[in-house]
Each structure stands twice: as structure tokens, then as C-alpha cells.
Design an enzyme around this catalytic site. Structure first.
Site, PDB file in Angstrom:
ATOM      1  N   ASP A  62      -9.885 -13.042 -19.219  1.00  0.00           N
ATOM      2  CA  ASP A  62      -9.535 -14.657 -19.256  1.00  0.00           C
ATOM      3  C   ASP A  62     -10.534 -15.613 -18.535  1.00  0.00           C
ATOM      4  O   ASP A  62     -11.350 -15.158 -18.024  1.00  0.00           O
ATOM      5  CB  ASP A  62      -8.397 -14.647 -18.033  1.00  0.00           C
ATOM      6  CG  ASP A  62      -7.595 -16.273 -17.899  1.00  0.00           C
ATOM      7  OD1 ASP A  62      -7.562 -16.775 -18.988  1.00  0.00           O
ATOM      8  OD2 ASP A  62      -7.580 -16.718 -17.058  1.00  0.00           O
ATOM      9  N   CYS A  85       0.756  26.551  -2.758  1.00  0.00           N
ATOM     10  CA  CYS A  85       1.484  25.756  -1.600  1.00  0.00           C
ATOM     11  C   CYS A  85       2.109  24.378  -1.954  1.00  0.00           C
ATOM     12  O   CYS A  85       3.325  24.257  -1.888  1.00  0.00           O
ATOM     13  CB  CYS A  85       0.788  25.618  -0.295  1.00  0.00           C
ATOM     14  SG  CYS A  85       0.302  27.708   0.544  1.00  0.00           S
ATOM     15  N   CYS A 103      23.863  -2.847  25.821  1.00  0.00           N
ATOM     16  CA  CYS A 103      22.573  -3.163  25.172  1.00  0.00           C
ATOM     17  C   CYS A 103      21.682  -1.977  24.755  1.00  0.00           C
ATOM     18  O   CYS A 103      21.104  -1.781  23.720  1.00  0.00           O
ATOM     19  CB  CYS A 103      21.684  -3.723  26.184  1.00  0.00           C
ATOM     20  SG  CYS A 103      22.636  -5.344  26.822  1.00  0.00           S
ATOM     21  N   CYS A 124      -3.267  26.468  -0.128  1.00  0.00           N
ATOM     22  CA  CYS A 124      -3.936  26.356  -1.321  1.00  0.00           C
ATOM     23  C   CYS A 124      -2.912  25.707  -2.417  1.00  0.00           C
ATOM     24  O   CYS A 124      -1.817  25.209  -1.880  1.00  0.00           O
ATOM     25  CB  CYS A 124      -4.180  27.624  -2.003  1.00  0.00           C
ATOM     26  SG  CYS A 124      -2.686  28.666  -2.365  1.00  0.00           S
ATOM     27  N   ASP A 146      -1.281 -14.630 -16.466  1.00  0.00           N
ATOM     28  CA  ASP A 146      -2.125 -13.426 -17.000  1.00  0.00           C
ATOM     29  C   ASP A 146      -1.129 -11.871 -16.661  1.00  0.00           C
ATOM     30  O   ASP A 146      -1.438 -11.113 -17.238  1.00  0.00           O
ATOM     31  CB  ASP A 146      -3.579 -13.378 -16.264  1.00  0.00           C
ATOM     32  CG  ASP A 146      -4.426 -14.390 -16.657  1.00  0.00           C
ATOM     33  OD1 ASP A 146      -4.392 -14.971 -17.664  1.00  0.00           O
ATOM     34  OD2 ASP A 146      -5.335 -14.808 -15.805  1.00  0.00           O
ATOM     35  N   ASP A 172      -6.522 -13.644 -13.202  1.00  0.00           N
ATOM     36  CA  ASP A 172      -6.249 -14.094 -12.053  1.00  0.00           C
ATOM     37  C   ASP A 172      -4.850 -14.849 -11.622  1.00  0.00           C
ATOM     38  O   ASP A 172      -4.600 -15.081 -10.742  1.00  0.00           O
ATOM     39  CB  ASP A 172      -7.398 -14.825 -11.540  1.00  0.00           C
ATOM     40  CG  ASP A 172      -7.467 -16.303 -11.895  1.00  0.00           C
ATOM     41  OD1 ASP A 172      -7.168 -16.423 -13.280  1.00  0.00           O
ATOM     42  OD2 ASP A 172      -7.694 -17.068 -11.223  1.00  0.00           O
TER      43      ASP A 172
END
Length: 809
Positions: free
Chosen positions: A503, A24, A92, A21, A706, A702
Site C-alpha cells: 500500500d 510423548c 467478604c 520425545c 487494508d 497499515d
């Protein structure tokens, strides 16, 4: 005290198990936030996920796992086995093992040199199989996953199956007890109840497994909560059902000689647990459905790729593709990762990213995006982005982040949930005392029934699920429509937008100029004129020059030979083409060379009033004609702007273009106002001016220029076809580059917030009305249990309505 730097600040995500719930989730969140070094921790109940920003110089991911475990919950882990190649000695294997153990998200790595295998336990929310393979390869070795050995279990599906079997077992054991209870009612006295079922010891035999085996989850949850100094739903259920069960045991013992005289409530505790388990089952299934958007997006990914390595074609899992791989893609196959074409031509269906149904032509050098579909040609491509860096993976991450973050309205609900359970326990015991001492003095049975009913009816599950399930469903459905909210707070704030600033270039328009008009002087041959103009402009790098050249070549006109070329900055160009002198440019340039263009001035002004850029041309010192180019308006822009205005939103267009061009385009698309001749650094200032007037502003752009305005606005929306910088600065990404997505974003925000308010209203109303009804004795405990269980399900189902939202365009 040292503070975290940008280099040491990291983010960790964990899938958490065991939450029941909102209390928790609140407890885990508080516990994590108290850790020294944690900057911000957020826990989402519906997603069962935590997101933590922390100082890596003070804490590790293992510290968080220990803390979550100490709070009484678990973290989902995954184990996988890999073949490691290239190891020659113990040094290694030690190097690989150390390198993997340092990889964020890996909790344990063991490398066996003799078997050439690595067994790795990792957090799937933080690191992927592909990341592990890439790490091994970076260390100078090779890695390949054993698919059949991967311990990849869908923990949510497993939890659903467990709840399902618990419910079946609980229902079988509780049904006889329910039969005896129903048989007690006067209006059901005609029902036959076997005598054996009335025996208290038989009832206890049936109820005990339900109480302590199936109900064990509630006792464990309650113990963990109380041990950490808090209370949750499990505490209420454990207290309520235990009171009924142990009182019945007491009654059975003291009335051992007279079985029918005992007042038994075994059926109350057993049926309550059965109903709560059923509610949890429904809730788990519904929560699974609410993350469908993520599953759909993940389902778009290819599973394998055909790569060329050492001259041989090999089919490998998608996770094993690395940057630089040569990949073969046949017609009809999915593009496996992001990359670029280096051999072949084709058309690619990119509708899953852009929403455009027409395939896009691709040739050598063109970009490809993973999960799009190769329509008709055989191509070879180079992988440039793999794993979490691909466009689709970034979209999935944005959606996951949005679903995992909390809207401000949710934090209010979480605070209430955190103090709700202790208050309810207090109300329940006060109610018990009132009934036992005042309402029916000395009568224990009705006081107990009221106590149980109050405890059970007040479980705050619905309150905890009200907001996160709506955020999940709303942001998921938005993603399917090409609108990516970066967080729950942005999803909430977007509903209040009353002004949208767009824009012009690349947003309202395509952002790419095209040749629109050709006017030649009397006596000039148009094809010859364009051959000269095209040849001269081809030498220029200016975007308008490129647009003229492309337009002329599209007409199939061959360009003349250039003997001389000179660019005249800010004015135009001059050149010698096929032995003829050519000048192209502005009025001022024509005046400078003494060329009379007065006859064409009126036509030129008409073109400029239409938002076009007109350039005059002279051949051998005589006016020969003009060409006009324009950044064409997107087909959907006018309709999208009208749609926003119908929603009561003021639309303003902002551009660096001259006022005449800006006004022409503004008029064509129907915006309310135009702000022109704005320098890049001035866009943010214009947004601030609107905010100072009390407006809630969304900026849509875009380009890199901007980005400051996007960050300044109340909500920044980046066109998905634009630059990465713009999308990084924005709160919302509009993948499809269609202005209709602005209206979609605002509508989805409004619908999601309306849905959240509905959920919160019913969750609060349910408890506000339910507790007093239970307290005055009008609610049987088993009815309270059923109501509590189904209140959570109703909240989740209401949230899921958002997944069926359709947009009118």
C-alpha cells in the site's frame, strides 16, 4: 449436539513436565484432542507447552490438568501469597475466595479472614500476579503480593540441575565399568584393570544404582506410555538397558563359581544410561538457549513503578500498577507501562519498539509505551494499559504463540514419530531372532548385543526436536529484528512469496503530508502570502490543510486574523483574512470565480507529475501563488524495494490516489507495477486477481482499509506503526515500519525452513542408516547410545544457528 459459540470458546495454555520425545508430545496431543469439547489441541515438545482451544461450557482447565496427569505427565503450577485489605467479615473473604476460584488459570484459592491473606495456586501460562490483584480490586478489595513468599521456581533450571547431578553420580559409578570394558580390547591390553573390578558382583553393585535409581525416569516413562497404549523413547531405553542388565545378572548367577567365565554387560547398560542422561542434560541446556528471545523481551520490562496514591509517592511492583494510576518517571528510567503524558516534556528512546535510534519528543497528551526509556525530562503519566495489554506484552505473546504453534511440516514429523517406536521394537526383535537362529544359531550374546543396539540407536528424539527448535529460534530471532510471525504456519508459508503488494500511504510513504513547494506570483511578498494562506487553511480540518499550516508555522510566520471562513467540499476554501479575500483550491474553483491561472499551469503539471498535490491561491480576486504538499517517501523505501527485486520478488504498489500521482511515486521508488485509483473494498479483489494468476501474494499495509486485503493475501504483513485492525488481520507484524522488514521476514522464513529441512534430513538419515548398521552387528550398544544422545544435541545446536542470522541491507 451443541456446538461452541464465540462466547464459550476459550484458550488454555499449560507448561508440561515429563515429556522425553516426540512420541510423548503426540500422545498428549491425541489424548487432549479426543476430549469432548476440545476444538484444537497442540503440544510443542521443544517449548514443553500445550495450547488448547475448547468449549468452556463443557470443559474446565482442571479437566485438562487431570487428563495430562492421567496420561502420565505433569503441569507446572505456581503458588503465591497475598495480603488482602478491606475485608470486614466472613462474607467478604468468601466473596474474594469465590471470585478468585472463578478466575481462569487459578486452580485453588484459599482466603483467611483472620490473617487477611490469600494463598493461591495458579497456572503461570494462563494468569499473572497482576491479573490476580486486578481481580481482587474489581471485587472491591485491595491486594498486595508477598514477594518473599512466592514459590516461583524455574522448573527448567531445576530439571537441568537434577540431570546434572544424575549424570555426575552415573558417571562416577559407570567409570570403573567402562574401565573393565576398555581393558578387554586387544589394542588396550596394556592397561591395568584391578582384579576386583572383574568380579561380577562388584560390577552388579556399581550398575544397579545406575539402572534403577538414575534410570528410574526411563522405567516410569515407559510404564506410563505403555499404560496408555503407546510407546516412546523411554520404552526403547528401558528395554535395551534392562536386557543388558538382567542378562548380566543371569550370567553372574549361573557362573557364580567362575567369575571370569561370565559374559557380562553391566557396563553396557550403565554407560548407555550415563550417555543418555548426558545427552538429555545438553538438550535441556540447548532448549533453554532457544527461548532466549522471550527472555530478552521480558528483560526489557521495568520491575517497579513510582505511583502517586492518596497524595503520596509509592514504589510498587510493576504487577500492582492499575489503569488510571499517576506515575512519575525520572530521566533515565524505563516507562513502566503504556500510557500518556499529562505533565512535563521529554524525549523518549523508543528504539526497542521502532528500531529508530533518535529519541522521540513527548509532551502532554502524547502516547508512551512501556519499557521504552525516558531520556532527559521529568514527566507525570497516566497508565492506560497494564499487564498483558501493553505493547511489549502483546509482542511477547505473539512470539510465544508463534513458537508454540506447529508448521505443517512438523505435523508430518509428528505422525512419523507416533508410529516409529512400535516399528523399531518389531525390527529389534526380528533382528534378534535372525541372529539367534540364522546368523549365529544358539549364540545368545551377539543376538542380545544387536537387539540392544537397534533399540537404542532408533530413539526418535532428534526427529521430534527437528522442527520446533527451528521455529523457536527463527521466530525469536525475527522478533529481535522487529518481525513478528503470528504462527509457525505463517513462518513456513512466507518462504514461497513471489509477489509483494505494498500500500502507498503509510507504507511506502510516511502517511503524513508535508508542505513541499511555495510559488508566489510576481509582485507578491512570500511571507505575507503565507500568512494569509495559513490563516485561512487553519480553519479547515482537511489533512492537506493541516500540512500547509504546520509547514508555514515551522517557518516562523505569524498567521493573520480570520473574519470569515467557508469550506467548499471537493474544491477548497474561501475566507477573509485581515480584511483581504482569500480563495484556495483547485483549477475548477479558480475558474468558478473567474481567476486566470493559465500562466502557472505548466509548473502545476510538473509538480503533479512528481506526485505532489498543488493548490492554487487568489487574493482579492487575483492569482497570488500556489502551494504544494506531498506525502513524502520513507528514506528506506527505495532501497528496500530494490532489495526485494534482487531476491527475485515482483513488487507492486497499490493506492487509491490518481494515476499520475501514483505513477510518479512508483517511478521514484522503482516498483515493478502500479495499481492506482483502487477503492478500499477493491484492494482485496486486486489481491485475488494476482492469486488467480498463480502468484503467492504478500500484502503489506497499515490502515483499516487494508484489513480485507491483508486477510485475503497468502501472507498479510501489517506495518506496526499502523492501526490495530490491520495488525489483527495480518499474519506478520512489521514493528519498525521499515519496508526492509519485508525482505527480513522472507529471508528468515527461507533460512528457518532450510534449517528445518536440514534437521529432518539428518534425523531421518541418522535412523535410516543407523538401524541397518546396528542390525548387522557393526555398532556396539554403547556407541549407539552415544550417537543417539548427541544426535538430539546436534539438531538443537543446528537450530540455534538461526539466532546468529545477520541481515545485509
Amino acid at each position: 449436539m451443541a456446538t461452541a459459540t464465540k462466547e464459550t470458546t476459550k484458550e488454555a495454555n499449560f507448561q508440561i513436565t515429563g515429556m522425553t520425545c516426540a512420541a510423548c508430545a503426540t500422545r498428549i496431543e491425541k489424548g487432549l484432542n479426543k476430549m469432548d469439547g476440545v476444538e484444537r489441541a497442540s503440544v510443542n515438545l521443544a517449548l514443553e507447552k500445550s495450547s488448547i482451544q475448547y468449549d468452556s461450557s463443557k470443559l474446565t482447565e482442571a479437566d485438562f490438568e487431570k487428563k495430562i496427569d492421567a496420561l502420565g505427565y505433569g503441569v507446572v503450577k505456581q503458588k503465591a501469597e497475598f495480603d488482602i485489605t478491606g475485608m470486614t467479615c466472613a462474607a467478604c473473604s468468601t466473596r474474594v475466595e469465590k471470585g478468585l476460584n472463578r478466575l481462569g488459570g487459578v486452580t485453588a484459592a484459599n482466603v483467611n479472614l483472620a490473617l487477611e491473606k490469600a494463598t493461591i495456586e495458579f497456572n503461570p501460562s494462563e494468569v499473572t500476579v497482576g491479573d490476580i490483584i486486578a481481580k481482587v480490586e474489581k471485587l472491591g478489595y485491595g491486594a498486595h503480593q508477598h514477594q518473599e513468599d512466592t514459590e516461583k521456581v524455574d522448573y527448567r533450571e531445576k530439571a537441568i540441575q537434577e540431570q546434572k547431578w544424575k549424570f555426575i553420580a552415573s558417571a562416577i559409578l559407570s567409570l570403573p565399568l567402562l574401565w573393565t570394558m576398555v581393558g578387554h580390547f586387544s589394542f588396550t591390553s596394556f592397561l591395568y584393570v584391578p582384579e576386583i573390578l572383574m568380579n561380577p558382583w562388584v560390577q552388579m553393585l556399581l550398575a544397579t544404582p545406575v539402572q534403577f535409581i538414575i534410570g528410574k525416569q526411563f522405567y516410569v516413562g515407559a510404564y506410563k506410555a505403555l499404560r496408555n497404549g503407546s510407546a516412546n523413547m523411554d520404552v526403547l531405553v528401558a528395554m535395551g538397558t534392562s536386557a543388558a542388565y538382567f542378562y548380566s545378572v543371569y550370567q553372574a548367577v549361573i557362573h557364580a563359581g567362575s567369575p571370569h567365565a561370565a559374559q557380562l554387560y553391566f557396563e553396557t547398560s550403565a554407560v548407555l544410561i550415563t550417555l543418555i542422561v548426558l545427552g538429555k542434560l545438553f538438550e535441556a541446556k540447548a532448549k533453554g538457549r532457544s527461548s532466549e528471545a522471550i527472555k530478552k523481551l521480558m528483560g526489557l520490562q521495568a520491575k517497579t513503578a513510582t505511583v502517586v496514591r492518596n497524595g503520596a509517592e509509592t514504589v510498587v511492583p510493576l504487577e500492582e500498577v492499575v489503569i488510571g494510576d499517576t506515575i512519575l518517571v525520572k530521566p533515565g528510567e524505563k516507562i513502566p507501562v503504556d500510557g500518556e503524558v499529562f505533565e512535563g516534556t521529554t524525549a523518549v528512546d523508543e528504539s526497542m519498539l521502532t528500531g529508530e535510534s533518535l529519541p522521540v519528543d513527548k509532551a502532554a497528551g502524547d502516547l508512551l509505551y512501556g519499557s521504552t526509556v525516558n531520556s532527559n525530562g521529568f514527566i507525570q503519566m497516566k497508565a492506560t494499559k497494564v499487564g498483558r495489554d501493553t505493547a511489549l506484552a502483546q509482542i511477547i505473546k505473539v512470539v510465544e504463540d508463534a513458537q508454540g504453534t506447529k508448521a505443517p511440516i512438523q505435523r508430518m514429523a509428528d505422525k512419523i514419530s507416533g508410529i516409529f517406536v512400535p516399528i523399531v521394537v518389531g525390527i529389534a526383535f526380528i533382528t534378534f531372532l535372525v541372529w539367534f537362529f540364522l546368523v549365529q544359531p544358539g549364540n545368545f550374546t551377539p543376538a542380545l548385543e544387536v537387539l540392544i543396539a537397534v533399540l537404542v540407536i532408533a530413539c526418535p528424539c532428534a526427529l521430534g526436536l527437528a522442527t520446533p527448535t527451528s521455529i523457536m529460534a527463527g521466530s525469536g530471532r525475527s522478533a529481535e529484528m522487529g518481525v513478528l510471525f503470528k504462527g509457525g504456519e505463517h513462518l513456513e508459508q512466507t518462504q514461497g512469496i513471489d509477489t509483494v503488494v505494498v500500500d502507498k500511504t503509510g507504507t511506502v510513504t510516511h502517511g503524513k503530508p508535508v508542505l513541499t513547494n511555495v510559488l508566489v506570483a510576481d509582485g507578491q511578498n512570500e511571507e505575507h502570502f503565507l500568512s494569509l494562506i495559513g490563516a485561512a487553511e487553519k480553519q479547515s480540518e482537511h489533512p492537506l490543510a493541516q500540512a500547509i499550516v504546520e509547514g508555514i508555522q515551522d517557518k516562523g510566520i505569524a498567521l493573520g486574523k480570520v473574519q470569515f471562513f467557508e469550506a467548499i467540499p471537493g474544491h477548497g476554501v474561501q475566507a477573509t483574512v485581515s480584511g483581504q479575500g482569500v480563495i484556495i483550491g483547485t483549477r475548477k474553483l479558480m475558474q468558478q470565480y473567474g481567476i486566470d491561472v493559465s500562466a502557472v499551469m505548466s509548473e502545476m503539471e510538473v509538480l503533479e507529475s512528481e506526485g505532489k498535490t498543488a493548490m492554487l491561491a487568489a487574493v482579492n480576486g487575483e492569482y497570488a501563488g500556489l502551494v504544494a504538499v506531498a506525502d513524502t517517501i520513507k528514506e528506506t523505501s527505495r532501497g528496500a524495494i530494490a532489495r526485494l527485486q534482487e531476491m527475485g520478488i515482483n513488487v507492486i504498489m497499490m493506492t487509491g490516489d490518481n494515476e499520475r500521482t501514483a505513477q510518479a511515486i512508483g517511478k521514484e521508488v522503482g516498483v515493478d507495477a502500479v495499481i492506482s485509483e483502487v477503492l478500499p473494498e477493491g484492494k482485496a479483489d486486486e489481491v485475488k486477481k494476482l492469486q488467480q494468476q498463480g502468484k503467492k501474494v504478500a500484502m503489506v499495509g497499515d490502515g483499516i482499509n487494508d484489513a480485507p486485503a491483508l486477510a485475503t493475501a497468502d501472507i498479510g504483513m501489517a506495518i506496526g506503526t499502523g492501526t490495530d485492525v490491520a495488525m489483527e488481520a495480518a499474519d506478520i507484524t512489521l514493528i519498525r515500519g521499515d519496508l526492509n522488514s519485508i525482505a527480513d521476514a522472507i529471508i528468515m522464513s527461507r533460512k528457518t525452513m532450510r534449517n528445518i529441512k536440514q534437521n529432518l534430513f539428518w534425523a531421518f538419515a541418522y535412523n535410516t542408516v543407523g538401524i541397518p548398521i546396528a542390525a548387522i552387528g557393526l555398532l556396539a550398544p554403547w556407541v549407539a547410545g552415544a550417537a543417539m544422545a548427541f544426535s538430539s544435541v546436534s539438531v538443537v545446536l543446528n537450530s540455534l544457528r538461526l539466532q546468529r542470522v545477520r541481515m545485509q541491507k
